[in-house]
Scaffold this active site. Structure first.
Site, PDB file in Angstrom:
ATOM      1  N   ASP A  73       0.871  -1.186   0.000  1.00  0.00           N
ATOM      2  CA  ASP A  73       0.000   0.000   0.000  1.00  0.00           C
ATOM      3  C   ASP A  73       0.911   1.240   0.000  1.00  0.00           C
ATOM      4  O   ASP A  73       1.812   1.354   0.851  1.00  0.00           O
ATOM      5  CB  ASP A  73      -0.895  -0.009   1.245  1.00  0.00           C
ATOM      6  CG  ASP A  73      -1.900   1.119   1.229  1.00  0.00           C
ATOM      7  OD1 ASP A  73      -3.096   0.834   1.026  1.00  0.00           O
ATOM      8  OD2 ASP A  73      -1.489   2.290   1.404  1.00  0.00           O
ATOM      9  N   ILE A  74       0.691   2.129  -0.932  1.00  0.00           N
ATOM     10  CA  ILE A  74       1.528   3.332  -1.004  1.00  0.00           C
ATOM     11  C   ILE A  74       1.210   4.214   0.209  1.00  0.00           C
ATOM     12  O   ILE A  74       0.030   4.421   0.542  1.00  0.00           O
ATOM     13  CB  ILE A  74       1.276   4.115  -2.314  1.00  0.00           C
ATOM     14  CG1 ILE A  74       1.513   3.192  -3.525  1.00  0.00           C
ATOM     15  CG2 ILE A  74       2.181   5.342  -2.395  1.00  0.00           C
ATOM     16  CD1 ILE A  74       1.208   3.817  -4.866  1.00  0.00           C
ATOM     17  N   GLU A 127      -4.465   2.485  -4.358  1.00  0.00           N
ATOM     18  CA  GLU A 127      -2.992   2.423  -4.393  1.00  0.00           C
ATOM     19  C   GLU A 127      -2.497   1.162  -3.696  1.00  0.00           C
ATOM     20  O   GLU A 127      -1.468   1.126  -3.057  1.00  0.00           O
ATOM     21  CB  GLU A 127      -2.390   3.701  -3.839  1.00  0.00           C
ATOM     22  CG  GLU A 127      -2.496   4.177  -2.445  1.00  0.00           C
ATOM     23  CD  GLU A 127      -3.578   3.736  -1.465  1.00  0.00           C
ATOM     24  OE1 GLU A 127      -4.607   3.144  -1.864  1.00  0.00           O
ATOM     25  OE2 GLU A 127      -3.365   4.008  -0.280  1.00  0.00           O
TER      26      GLU A 127
HETATM   27  P1  GH3 Z   1      -2.044   5.445   4.046  1.00  0.00           P
HETATM   28  O1  GH3 Z   1      -0.578   5.718   4.162  1.00  0.00           O
HETATM   29  O2  GH3 Z   1      -2.698   5.226   5.392  1.00  0.00           O
HETATM   30  O3  GH3 Z   1      -2.324   4.373   3.129  1.00  0.00           O
HETATM   31  O4  GH3 Z   1      -2.695   6.752   3.502  1.00  0.00           O
HETATM   32  P2  GH3 Z   1      -3.180   7.016   2.045  1.00  0.00           P
HETATM   33  O5  GH3 Z   1      -3.328   8.494   1.850  1.00  0.00           O
HETATM   34  O6  GH3 Z   1      -2.282   6.326   1.107  1.00  0.00           O
HETATM   35  O7  GH3 Z   1      -4.548   6.271   2.027  1.00  0.00           O
HETATM   36  P3  GH3 Z   1      -5.988   6.795   1.805  1.00  0.00           P
HETATM   37  O8  GH3 Z   1      -6.863   5.569   1.810  1.00  0.00           O
HETATM   38  O9  GH3 Z   1      -6.340   7.845   2.827  1.00  0.00           O
HETATM   39  O10 GH3 Z   1      -5.992   7.435   0.382  1.00  0.00           O
HETATM   40  C1  GH3 Z   1      -5.979   6.739  -0.779  1.00  0.00           C
HETATM   41  C2  GH3 Z   1      -6.258   7.677  -1.894  1.00  0.00           C
HETATM   42  O11 GH3 Z   1      -6.024   7.107  -3.160  1.00  0.00           O
HETATM   43  C3  GH3 Z   1      -7.677   8.173  -1.894  1.00  0.00           C
HETATM   44  C4  GH3 Z   1      -8.095   8.167  -3.356  1.00  0.00           C
HETATM   45  O12 GH3 Z   1      -8.532   9.431  -3.782  1.00  0.00           O
HETATM   46  C5  GH3 Z   1      -6.827   7.826  -4.057  1.00  0.00           C
HETATM   47  N1  GH3 Z   1      -7.027   7.000  -5.248  1.00  0.00           N
HETATM   48  C6  GH3 Z   1      -7.739   5.876  -5.326  1.00  0.00           C
HETATM   49  N2  GH3 Z   1      -7.672   5.376  -6.568  1.00  0.00           N
HETATM   50  C7  GH3 Z   1      -6.909   6.223  -7.298  1.00  0.00           C
HETATM   51  C8  GH3 Z   1      -6.462   6.267  -8.665  1.00  0.00           C
HETATM   52  O13 GH3 Z   1      -6.768   5.389  -9.470  1.00  0.00           O
HETATM   53  N3  GH3 Z   1      -5.679   7.291  -9.040  1.00  0.00           N
HETATM   54  C9  GH3 Z   1      -5.325   8.289  -8.191  1.00  0.00           C
HETATM   55  N4  GH3 Z   1      -4.536   9.248  -8.620  1.00  0.00           N
HETATM   56  N5  GH3 Z   1      -5.739   8.291  -6.897  1.00  0.00           N
HETATM   57  C10 GH3 Z   1      -6.512   7.265  -6.462  1.00  0.00           C
HETATM   58 MG    MG Z   2      -2.055   4.241   1.185  1.00  0.00          MG
HETATM   59 MG    MG Z   3      -4.973   2.092   0.755  1.00  0.00          MG
END
Ligand code: GH3
Ligand code: MG
Ligand code: MG
Length: 327
Positions: free
Chosen positions: A188-189, A231
């Site tokens: 997980d990023i 991610e």
């Molecule tokens: P954590 O270190 O706890 O994982 O924090 P995080 O910010 O990586 O995790 P969080 O779940 O808060 O955020 C994930 C974000 O990824 C939210 C969403 O808008 C974004 N996202 C989801 N799918 C995609 C995509 O296909 N492309 C892009 N650019 N962003 C995406």
């Molecule tokens: Mg993340």
């Molecule tokens: Mg995540």
């Protein structure tokens, strides 16, 4: 080409009448020399038929005229004694000789029309067959495209979640049956949302692709890598023990950490948290394995991110990797 075709047509028109004339002349000479011709009428009818077949109605008529002239001389003899009247003999021969070419011509035309009809139908069938082949190829192409769309993640070109679950479950069963080790990693990023917020969605997409590419370059040829969504990535490592999986996870984590992504001239640091799980006797499904890897991943997040954590019944947890890193 046209000239030779015409030449060919003329040859067909005259060969029959010429043969008829030759035979008629022989008959007349024989008759004059007192030699009795056995069945001259049959020969003549045969020649008219032959001429009609070779050159059509015109050639048949020409042969008929020659035959009639010959018959006129030959029939003045007593052969057709059952028709005593000479006028009747003559009319009979004329009628027969003139009708025959038209009859043969008609039959020939009918056969030609039937042949033409069959040729047209054959051509249509061939065209339909060709069209069918093209449609089949298109259908196969669309089916493959549909299959690709149904199994692939658009952004990274990796397996999608659903396809991964199918492939991974098959591999889990195979490995359980063969008592082979099997491990699973979930990536997980870290703080990815802030990348989106600071650099925009396209930069976020580029980072997802970048992480996918690095994971792909670390995995083995038969391992299965997929984007779970957002991610998050999952990697199934075939015939791999938990220790080997942890080593690979550490290697990938360090590689990503050491290679920031260039976004609009700015270097954005990429770190991932990774949960590792290994299949054991209690693992009933790929879902079980993913659940354990997910728990390890949440521990890695909780303990500061940019970490690899292992979830396994016998192994306990790994010591924490280097400190948490913000993007
Ligand atoms: P954590 O270190 O706890 O994982 O924090 P995080 O910010 O990586 O995790 P969080 O779940 O808060 O955020 C994930 C974000 O990824 C939210 C969403 O808008 C974004 N996202 C989801 N799918 C995609 C995509 O296909 N492309 C892009 N650019 N962003 C995406
Ligand atoms: Mg993340
Ligand atoms: Mg995540």
């Amino acid at each position: 080409m046209k000239a030779s075709f015409r030449h060919h047509a003329h040859w067909r028109l005259i060969v029959g009448p010429l043969l008829t004339f030759a035979i008629a002349s022989v008959f007349l000479l024989m008759a004059r020399s007192g030699i009795r011709v056995p069945v001259p009428g049959a020969f003549m009818v045969g020649m008219i038929f032959l001429s009609s077949c070779i050159g059509g109605a015109a050639a048949g008529c020409l042969s008929a005229v020659i035959a009639v002239c010959c018959s006129f001389v030959l029939l003045s003899g007593p052969e057709l004694s059952f028709i005593p009247d000479f006028r009747w003999r003559l009319q009979l021969v004329l009628l027969f000789a003139l009708t025959l070419p038209f009859l043969v011509g008609h039959l020939r035309n009918r056969a030609a029309r039937r042949f033409e009809r069959e040729r047209t139908m054959r051509e249509r069938a061939e065209a339909a067959n060709r069209e069918l082949l093209i449609l089949r190829a298109e259908l196969m192409h669309h089916t493959q495209e549909l299959e690709r769309l149904a199994t692939t993640d658009d952004l990274t070109g990796l397996c999608n979640r659903r396809h991964f679950l199918t492939l991974a479950e098959n591999e889990r069963r195979r490995h359980a049956h063969g008592h082979m080790p099997l491990a699973l990693l979930i990536f997980d990023i870290d703080l990815f949302k802030s990348v989106n917020d600071r650099f925009g969605h396209d930069a976020g997409d580029a980072m997802i692709r970048h992480v996918g590419d690095v994971c792909r370059s670390e995995m083995g040829a038969s391992d299965i890598l997929a984007r779970l969504g957002g991610e998050e990535f999952v990697l199934l490592l075939l015939e791999t023990t938990g220790e080997q999986a942890i080593a690979l996870a550490e290697r990938t984590r360090k590689r990503l950490e050491a290679a920031p992504l260039a976004v609009d001239g700015t270097e954005v640091r990429v770190t991932v948290s990774i949960g590792v799980a290994e299949a054991d006797a209690q693992t009933q499904s790929i879902g079980d394995l993913m659940k354990r890897a997910d728990q390890a991943l949440y521990r890695a997040k909780r303990e500061g991110r940019n970490l690899v954590r292992y979830a396994g019944p016998q192994r306990g947890n790994l010591p924490a990797a280097p400190a948490a890193v913000a993007a």
